[in-house]
Scaffold this active site. Structure first.
Site, PDB file in Angstrom:
ATOM      1  N   GLU A   1     -12.612   5.360 -10.362  1.00 60.19           N
ATOM      2  CA  GLU A   1     -12.183   4.624  -9.284  1.00 60.19           C
ATOM      3  C   GLU A   1     -12.975   3.048  -9.228  1.00 60.19           C
ATOM      4  OE1 GLU A   1      -9.381   5.053  -7.966  1.00 60.19           O
ATOM      5  OE2 GLU A   1      -8.947   7.222  -8.063  1.00 60.19           O
TER       6      GLU A   1
ATOM      7  N   ARG B   1      -2.243  12.909  20.260  1.00 58.89           N
ATOM      8  CA  ARG B   1      -1.957  11.608  19.847  1.00 58.89           C
ATOM      9  C   ARG B   1      -2.965  10.911  19.210  1.00 58.89           C
ATOM     10  NH1 ARG B   1       1.493  12.783  24.054  1.00 58.89           N
ATOM     11  NH2 ARG B   1       3.588  13.460  23.406  1.00 58.89           N
TER      12      ARG B   1
ATOM     13  N   LYS C   1     -12.193  -2.915  -1.212  1.00 53.51           N
ATOM     14  CA  LYS C   1     -10.978  -2.348  -0.915  1.00 53.51           C
ATOM     15  C   LYS C   1     -10.541  -2.881   0.520  1.00 53.51           C
ATOM     16  CE  LYS C   1      -8.661   1.862   0.237  1.00 53.51           C
ATOM     17  NZ  LYS C   1      -8.411   3.444   0.015  1.00 53.51           N
TER      18      LYS C   1
ATOM     19  N   HIS D   1      -0.632  10.321 -12.515  1.00 55.56           N
ATOM     20  CA  HIS D   1       0.038  11.199 -11.579  1.00 55.56           C
ATOM     21  C   HIS D   1       0.905  12.112 -12.366  1.00 55.56           C
ATOM     22  CE1 HIS D   1      -0.346   8.769  -7.549  1.00 55.56           C
ATOM     23  NE2 HIS D   1      -1.596   9.184  -8.018  1.00 55.56           N
TER      24      HIS D   1
ATOM     25  N   HIS E   1      -2.668   4.624 -12.010  1.00 57.57           N
ATOM     26  CA  HIS E   1      -2.210   5.929 -11.297  1.00 57.57           C
ATOM     27  C   HIS E   1      -0.972   6.323 -11.472  1.00 57.57           C
ATOM     28  CE1 HIS E   1      -5.868   5.227  -8.906  1.00 57.57           C
ATOM     29  NE2 HIS E   1      -5.580   6.207  -8.247  1.00 57.57           N
TER      30      HIS E   1
ATOM     31  N   GLU F   1       0.643  -0.823   3.403  1.00 57.55           N
ATOM     32  CA  GLU F   1       1.071  -0.899   1.880  1.00 57.55           C
ATOM     33  C   GLU F   1       2.453  -1.332   1.969  1.00 57.55           C
ATOM     34  OE1 GLU F   1      -0.598   2.077  -0.869  1.00 57.55           O
ATOM     35  OE2 GLU F   1       1.335   2.284  -1.525  1.00 57.55           O
TER      36      GLU F   1
ATOM     37  N   HIS G   1      -8.552  13.937 -11.763  1.00 63.99           N
ATOM     38  CA  HIS G   1      -7.951  12.844 -11.357  1.00 63.99           C
ATOM     39  C   HIS G   1      -8.590  11.608 -11.909  1.00 63.99           C
ATOM     40  CE1 HIS G   1      -5.664  10.206  -8.939  1.00 63.99           C
ATOM     41  NE2 HIS G   1      -6.681   9.636  -8.314  1.00 63.99           N
TER      42      HIS G   1
ATOM     43  N   ARG H   1      -1.662  -4.075  -1.226  1.00 60.47           N
ATOM     44  CA  ARG H   1      -2.409  -2.564  -1.529  1.00 60.47           C
ATOM     45  C   ARG H   1      -2.212  -1.745  -2.705  1.00 60.47           C
ATOM     46  NH1 ARG H   1      -4.579   1.077   3.562  1.00 60.47           N
ATOM     47  NH2 ARG H   1      -5.518   2.515   2.389  1.00 60.47           N
TER      48      ARG H   1
ATOM     49  N   LYS I   1      -5.993   5.841   5.098  1.00 57.75           N
ATOM     50  CA  LYS I   1      -4.874   6.458   4.779  1.00 57.75           C
ATOM     51  C   LYS I   1      -5.279   7.782   5.125  1.00 57.75           C
ATOM     52  CE  LYS I   1      -2.281   4.167   1.084  1.00 57.75           C
ATOM     53  NZ  LYS I   1      -1.986   4.135  -0.390  1.00 57.75           N
TER      54      LYS I   1
ATOM     55  N   ASN J   1      -3.397   1.183  -6.882  1.00 66.91           N
ATOM     56  CA  ASN J   1      -2.898   2.333  -7.735  1.00 66.91           C
ATOM     57  C   ASN J   1      -3.044   1.881  -9.331  1.00 66.91           C
ATOM     58  OD1 ASN J   1      -1.957   3.630  -5.449  1.00 66.91           O
ATOM     59  ND2 ASN J   1      -0.049   2.650  -5.460  1.00 66.91           N
TER      60      ASN J   1
HETATM   61  P1  NAD Z   1     -12.730  16.797  -3.284  1.00 64.17           P
HETATM   62  O1  NAD Z   1     -12.689  16.465  -1.745  1.00 64.17           O
HETATM   63  O2  NAD Z   1     -11.948  18.097  -3.520  1.00 64.17           O
HETATM   64  O3  NAD Z   1     -14.172  17.062  -3.623  1.00 64.17           O
HETATM   65  C1  NAD Z   1     -14.378  17.397  -5.044  1.00 64.17           C
HETATM   66  C2  NAD Z   1     -15.399  18.640  -5.274  1.00 64.17           C
HETATM   67  O4  NAD Z   1     -16.647  18.558  -4.879  1.00 64.17           O
HETATM   68  C3  NAD Z   1     -14.696  19.565  -4.187  1.00 64.17           C
HETATM   69  O5  NAD Z   1     -15.094  21.085  -4.585  1.00 64.17           O
HETATM   70  C4  NAD Z   1     -15.867  19.747  -2.915  1.00 64.17           C
HETATM   71  O6  NAD Z   1     -16.305  20.721  -2.435  1.00 64.17           O
HETATM   72  C5  NAD Z   1     -17.156  19.176  -3.809  1.00 64.17           C
HETATM   73  N1  NAD Z   1     -18.310  18.345  -3.381  1.00 64.17           N
HETATM   74  C6  NAD Z   1     -17.985  17.434  -2.275  1.00 64.17           C
HETATM   75  N2  NAD Z   1     -19.040  16.888  -2.038  1.00 64.17           N
HETATM   76  C7  NAD Z   1     -19.993  17.261  -2.787  1.00 64.17           C
HETATM   77  C8  NAD Z   1     -21.318  17.206  -2.972  1.00 64.17           C
HETATM   78  N3  NAD Z   1     -22.076  16.211  -2.395  1.00 64.17           N
HETATM   79  N4  NAD Z   1     -22.316  18.188  -3.746  1.00 64.17           N
HETATM   80  C9  NAD Z   1     -21.531  19.131  -4.615  1.00 64.17           C
HETATM   81  N5  NAD Z   1     -20.064  19.270  -4.336  1.00 64.17           N
HETATM   82  C10 NAD Z   1     -19.503  18.459  -3.590  1.00 64.17           C
HETATM   83  O7  NAD Z   1     -12.138  15.644  -4.156  1.00 64.17           O
HETATM   84  P2  NAD Z   1     -12.189  13.959  -4.091  1.00 64.17           P
HETATM   85  O8  NAD Z   1     -12.286  13.644  -5.576  1.00 64.17           O
HETATM   86  O9  NAD Z   1     -13.599  13.646  -3.286  1.00 64.17           O
HETATM   87  O10 NAD Z   1     -11.131  13.659  -3.187  1.00 64.17           O
HETATM   88  C11 NAD Z   1      -9.819  13.818  -3.662  1.00 64.17           C
HETATM   89  C12 NAD Z   1      -8.837  13.634  -2.669  1.00 64.17           C
HETATM   90  O11 NAD Z   1      -8.932  12.427  -2.279  1.00 64.17           O
HETATM   91  C13 NAD Z   1      -7.391  13.819  -3.269  1.00 64.17           C
HETATM   92  O12 NAD Z   1      -6.720  14.895  -2.145  1.00 64.17           O
HETATM   93  C14 NAD Z   1      -6.611  12.456  -3.005  1.00 64.17           C
HETATM   94  O13 NAD Z   1      -5.475  12.605  -2.567  1.00 64.17           O
HETATM   95  C15 NAD Z   1      -7.500  11.988  -1.993  1.00 64.17           C
HETATM   96  N6  NAD Z   1      -7.594  10.391  -1.903  1.00 64.17           N
HETATM   97  C16 NAD Z   1      -7.478   9.788  -0.687  1.00 64.17           C
HETATM   98  C17 NAD Z   1      -7.661   8.348  -0.740  1.00 64.17           C
HETATM   99  C18 NAD Z   1      -7.204   7.573   0.550  1.00 64.17           C
HETATM  100  O14 NAD Z   1      -7.310   6.411   0.558  1.00 64.17           O
HETATM  101  N7  NAD Z   1      -7.150   8.271   1.566  1.00 64.17           N
HETATM  102  C19 NAD Z   1      -7.930   7.651  -1.885  1.00 64.17           C
HETATM  103  C20 NAD Z   1      -8.174   8.427  -3.070  1.00 64.17           C
HETATM  104  C21 NAD Z   1      -8.025   9.636  -2.982  1.00 64.17           C
HETATM  105  N1  GLY Z   2      -6.172   4.751  -2.728  1.00 61.46           N
HETATM  106  C1  GLY Z   2      -5.468   3.969  -2.506  1.00 61.46           C
HETATM  107  C2  GLY Z   2      -5.205   3.328  -1.165  1.00 61.46           C
HETATM  108  O1  GLY Z   2      -6.156   3.440  -0.265  1.00 61.46           O
HETATM  109  O2  GLY Z   2      -4.293   2.700  -0.697  1.00 61.46           O
END
Ligand code: NAD
Ligand code: GLY
Length: 383
Positions: free
Chosen positions: A206, A142, A248, A274, A270, A258, A287, A263, A164, A267
């Protein structure tokens, strides 16, 4: 929280050559974000100073197969030096790991390792690791604490802050998740040196998004620094991350779950992004490239529907170009794009919602009717 309490502010830390940001969100424990070269090597020291995890008997580091050979040993060494018993789980790199099967394997591993409620998880990696590790931490027994150690630009400026977490379903991305604020965020900018260019630009999109909807000060600073940002200049990158985190945190503090229409400004770009990702097949366009395209499209709609100035549109286009986020030339049938947009989880009651920029730092959340979207897409596809 006290009235007028500062949500997030940059604090100069004399003992550490790093930028520290204190994040205060109502009804949540305040947490620090540290940004700087090599802060990864002090991860354990700072965890020790967080009351809720000082005495933790064990830290579980979750990382992916790309990040493991680069940074896992440094993270674990730092935790061990600080006195923590440490173990790790390595998931396959990529979005496919953000799923219930991998979450379930991690829950089983956590139980097998004997993790208790006073242990904590360290999410070492990009947004995939951050979202998945945050999700398993917030649900195991939990909820146990999570420390975010973002290693992509996107995760430093966006996903590691704000709480998130989530996993994907076959029906769509991020359909299951929780809100779980981290106990600490450790953004070690030296880890960005190994980030592939495509991932770098993803993060830049971003940053540009945040700057455009934040303020004149951030937007025009970024425009001035776009060349240095594209070249990964250390000081500029650190400042860009700090500005995004402060922005942020302020948005999240106003609308943590949100539900208040605030919040959702995050987007920006986005809605079309998407649809582009889904219709072209995930991974074909990054992305970030899709978000940049979506920002340009939202700007075009805003110019026509809300009279947003050509000057702002041109300046945003210049900023995106200079960050290497050029027009994609993506084409698709407007009716099909609209249908995909309507099925997106951000749509409400069959209405497609856009964040439309009014001016730098000003935006409007708008449900746009189908005919206007088709019209805008027709024009977009002809350009
Ligand atoms: P990711 O985590 O897939 O990383 C991108 C690539 O880079 C991967 O292949 C990873 O292994 C590699 N990598 C990571 N760090 C590295 C480094 N320092 N050196 C070399 N390679 C490295 O992608 P991302 O763009 O970081 O994140 C995308 C994800 O984040 C999506 O799932 C999206 O939905 C999520 N997201 C979440 C929020 C949130 O608020 N929680 C906001 C935006 C995006
Ligand atoms: N990346 C969008 C959010 O955190 O709300």
């Amino acid at each position: 929280m006290r009235p007028n309490q500062v949500i997030a502010e940059i604090v100069k830390d004399e003992n550490m050559p790093a930028t520290r940001i204190e994040v205060n969100i109502a009804d949540e424990k305040p947490y620090d974000v540290r940004i700087g070269s090599q802060v990864l090597d002090n991860l354990g020291d700072w965890c020790c100073r967080i009351p809720s995890i000082t005495q933790a008997p064990q830290a579980l580091v979750i990382t992916d197969s790309n990040v493991e050979p680069l940074y896992l040993a440094r993270a674990k060494d730092s935790l061990v030096r600080a006195g923590y018993k440490t173990s790790d789980v390595v998931i396959g790199a990529g979005e496919a790991s953000k799923c219930i099967d991998v979450a379930s394997e991690i829950w089983e591993a956590m139980a097998g390792l004997g993790l208790t409620r006073d242990c904590f998880v360290v999410a070492l990696g990009g947004g995939v690791v951050g979202d998945l590790a945050g999700f398993v931490a917030s649900t195991f027994m939990r909820g146990i604490k999570v420390v975010q150690v973002p290693t992509t630009l996107l995760s430093m400026v966006d996903s590691s802050v704000g709480g998130k977490t989530g996993i994907n379903l076959s029906a769509g991305k991020n359909l299951v998740g929780t809100f779980c604020q981290p106990s600490y965020v450790c953004a070690s900018t030296d880890t960005l040196h190994t980030l592939p260019e495509r991932e770098w630009r993803c993060g830049c999109a971003e940053v540009a998004k945040s700057a455009a909807i934040c303020s004149d000060d951030f937007f025009f600073w970024l425009l001035d620094q776009a060349g240095a940002m594209a070249a990964r200049d250390e000081a500029v990158v650190t400042e860009a991350i700090a500005r995004c985190v402060v922005f942020k945190a302020d948005i999240v503090a106003q609308d943590k779950t949100e539900s208040k229409g605030v919040r959702e400004c995050l987007n920006y770009g986005h809605t079309l992004a998407h649809a582009i990702e889904k219709m072209s097949g995930y991974g074909v366009y990054s992305h970030g490239a899709a978000v940049a395209e979506g920002m340009r499209f939202a700007m075009q709609m805003a110019s026509e529907m809300l009279g947003t100035s050509k000057e702002f549109a041109d300046t945003q286009a210049q900023l995106l170009d200079e960050l290497g986020l050029v027009r994609l030339g993506w084409k698709a049938n407007p009716e099909e794009v609209l249908n995909v947009m309507k099925r997106d989880k951000k749509a409400r009651g069959g209405q497609v919602r856009f964040v439309l920029p009014l001016d730098v730092g000003k935006w409007k959340l708008m449900d746009v009717d189908d005919a206007a979207i088709i019209d805008a897409l027709d024009k977009w596809m002809c350009e």
